[in-house]
Scaffold this active site. Structure first.
Site, PDB file in Angstrom:
ATOM      1  N   TYR A 147      -3.631  -9.346  -2.371  1.00  0.00           N
ATOM      2  CA  TYR A 147      -4.582 -10.423  -2.087  1.00  0.00           C
ATOM      3  C   TYR A 147      -5.393 -10.829  -3.311  1.00  0.00           C
ATOM      4  CZ  TYR A 147      -7.595  -6.328  -1.195  1.00  0.00           C
ATOM      5  OH  TYR A 147      -8.267  -5.129  -1.273  1.00  0.00           O
TER       6      TYR A 147
ATOM      7  N   LYS B 150      -4.800   9.720   0.461  1.00  0.00           N
ATOM      8  CA  LYS B 150      -4.307   9.461   1.814  1.00  0.00           C
ATOM      9  C   LYS B 150      -3.387  10.558   2.346  1.00  0.00           C
ATOM     10  CE  LYS B 150      -4.722   4.415   1.945  1.00  0.00           C
ATOM     11  NZ  LYS B 150      -4.010   3.160   2.273  1.00  0.00           N
TER      12      LYS B 150
ATOM     13  N   SER C 160     -14.823  -2.460   1.051  1.00  0.00           N
ATOM     14  CA  SER C 160     -15.120  -1.957   2.395  1.00  0.00           C
ATOM     15  C   SER C 160     -16.608  -1.811   2.675  1.00  0.00           C
ATOM     16  CB  SER C 160     -14.403  -0.615   2.613  1.00  0.00           C
ATOM     17  OG  SER C 160     -13.008  -0.793   2.608  1.00  0.00           O
TER      18      SER C 160
ATOM     19  N   ARG D  74      14.024  -1.181  -5.752  1.00  0.00           N
ATOM     20  CA  ARG D  74      14.673  -1.001  -7.057  1.00  0.00           C
ATOM     21  C   ARG D  74      15.556   0.231  -7.052  1.00  0.00           C
ATOM     22  NH1 ARG D  74      13.170   1.967 -11.280  1.00  0.00           N
ATOM     23  NH2 ARG D  74      11.157   2.404 -10.306  1.00  0.00           N
ATOM     24  N   THR D  75      15.055   1.308  -6.401  1.00  0.00           N
ATOM     25  CA  THR D  75      15.851   2.526  -6.252  1.00  0.00           C
ATOM     26  C   THR D  75      16.315   2.611  -4.805  1.00  0.00           C
ATOM     27  OG1 THR D  75      14.432   3.594  -7.901  1.00  0.00           O
ATOM     28  CG2 THR D  75      15.864   5.028  -6.602  1.00  0.00           C
ATOM     29  N   VAL D  76      17.599   2.370  -4.578  1.00  0.00           N
ATOM     30  CA  VAL D  76      18.119   2.318  -3.214  1.00  0.00           C
ATOM     31  C   VAL D  76      18.006   3.678  -2.531  1.00  0.00           C
ATOM     32  CG1 VAL D  76      20.149   1.816  -1.808  1.00  0.00           C
ATOM     33  CG2 VAL D  76      19.684   0.452  -3.837  1.00  0.00           C
TER      34      VAL D  76
ATOM     35  N   ASN E  49      -5.713   6.910   6.568  1.00  0.00           N
ATOM     36  CA  ASN E  49      -6.682   6.033   5.916  1.00  0.00           C
ATOM     37  C   ASN E  49      -8.004   5.956   6.676  1.00  0.00           C
ATOM     38  OD1 ASN E  49      -5.947   4.292   8.094  1.00  0.00           O
ATOM     39  ND2 ASN E  49      -6.425   2.496   6.844  1.00  0.00           N
TER      40      ASN E  49
END
Length: 276
Positions: free
Chosen positions: A220, A66, A17, A151-153, A87
């Site tokens: 990215y 955050k 940034s 992965r954890t519903v 943010n």
């Protein structure tokens, strides 16, 4: 005297940034400067007080602050409050007001592919902090449905139930999502799976991907994850995480200065920093 802007996080040395925003201040001849500050969690309240005391124009907030920063701000806008994470902070007449431009940055980055996501069918992979910002922002845009695979519903259902905006959503396991991929126009990978150095990993198999789908990955580094490589090979349009990073920064810059900056210039800076 230059107006100071900043980013706080822990650690913070990896942040791109400062170079991105300082280039913009120079390009637009704005008398500002942007600095990174490493702030340990136990020093967060003091850091916010210090930034206010010296009159910073605004600052960005990254991991792990955050959510933790919210009690130390003077106000938080509706979307950031719903997401539970900030943010971007703007100094508005001496009051620190928190915003979240992560989801909005992602949405803005999609505009080349979708003029509007209204009526589209979306699958989001993951249920962490990044997912929350993207999911809540997209839910406001009236997609036909926006489902979550995780992965954890139970965690996915919890995120869905927290959303304050009307939505038509279901939660799936990763294995269940693999079986219904052909139903989605847009698939968004919001986890860190596939990030360097573990570049061979991907969250789900794309065997049932619809050919005309758009597939996004917020990672990215690398610029094209294994997930995106596979999607591209199957005929999908792909987008990496640079657009989200660039546009969340552009929206923050606009909130601080009133100028929406040249996103292509910002993208070039980021690619140069990444060696791409």
């Amino acid at each position: 005297m230059k107006k100071l802007y900043a980013v706080i996080g822990y650690p913070i040395g990896h942040s791109m940034s400062p170079v991105m925003h300082n280039d913009l201040f120079s390009f637009y001849q704005i008398d500002g400067h942007y600095l990174p500050f490493q702030v340990a969690p136990e020093n967060l309240e003091d850091a916010v007080k210090g930034l206010k005391a010296i009159g910073v124009g605004g600052f960005n907030v990254t991991i792990p602050h955050k959510s933790r920063i919210i009690p130390y701000l003077d106000g938080v806008d509706e979307l950031a409050n719903a997401i539970g994470a900030v943010n971007t902070v703007v100094n508005e007449d001496g009051r620190f007001i928190g915003y979240n431009t992560d989801g909005s940055g992602f949405l803005t980055g999609l505009e080349n592919q979708f003029a509007s996501i209204e009526g589209k069918k979306i699958l989001v992979i993951g249920a962490g902090g990044a997912t929350r910002g993207i999911y809540f922002t997209l839910a406001k845009e009236k997609p036909a449905k926006i489902d979550i695979a995780n992965r954890t519903v139970e965690k996915a259902w919890s995120l869905i139930n927290d959303c304050p905006y009307p939505n038509s959503s279901a939660a799936f396991s990763l294995e269940e999502a693999e079986q219904v991929l052909e139903d989605y126009d847009l698939i968004i990978q919001t986890t860190m799976i596939g990030m360097a150095p573990k570049v061979s990993e991907q969250p789900i198999k794309l065997d049932n991907l619809k050919k005309q789908a758009i597939v996004c990955d917020i990672v990215y580094n690398p610029l094209k994850t294994k997930f995106l490589q596979d999607a591209e090979q199957k005929g999908a349009q792909i987008q990496n995480g640079i657009d989200m990073f660039v546009f969340q920064g552009a929206l923050a810059f606009e909130k601080w200065t009133g100028t929406f900056p040249d996103a292509e210039r910002m993208r070039a800076i980021v690619l140069k920093q990444l060696g791409g």
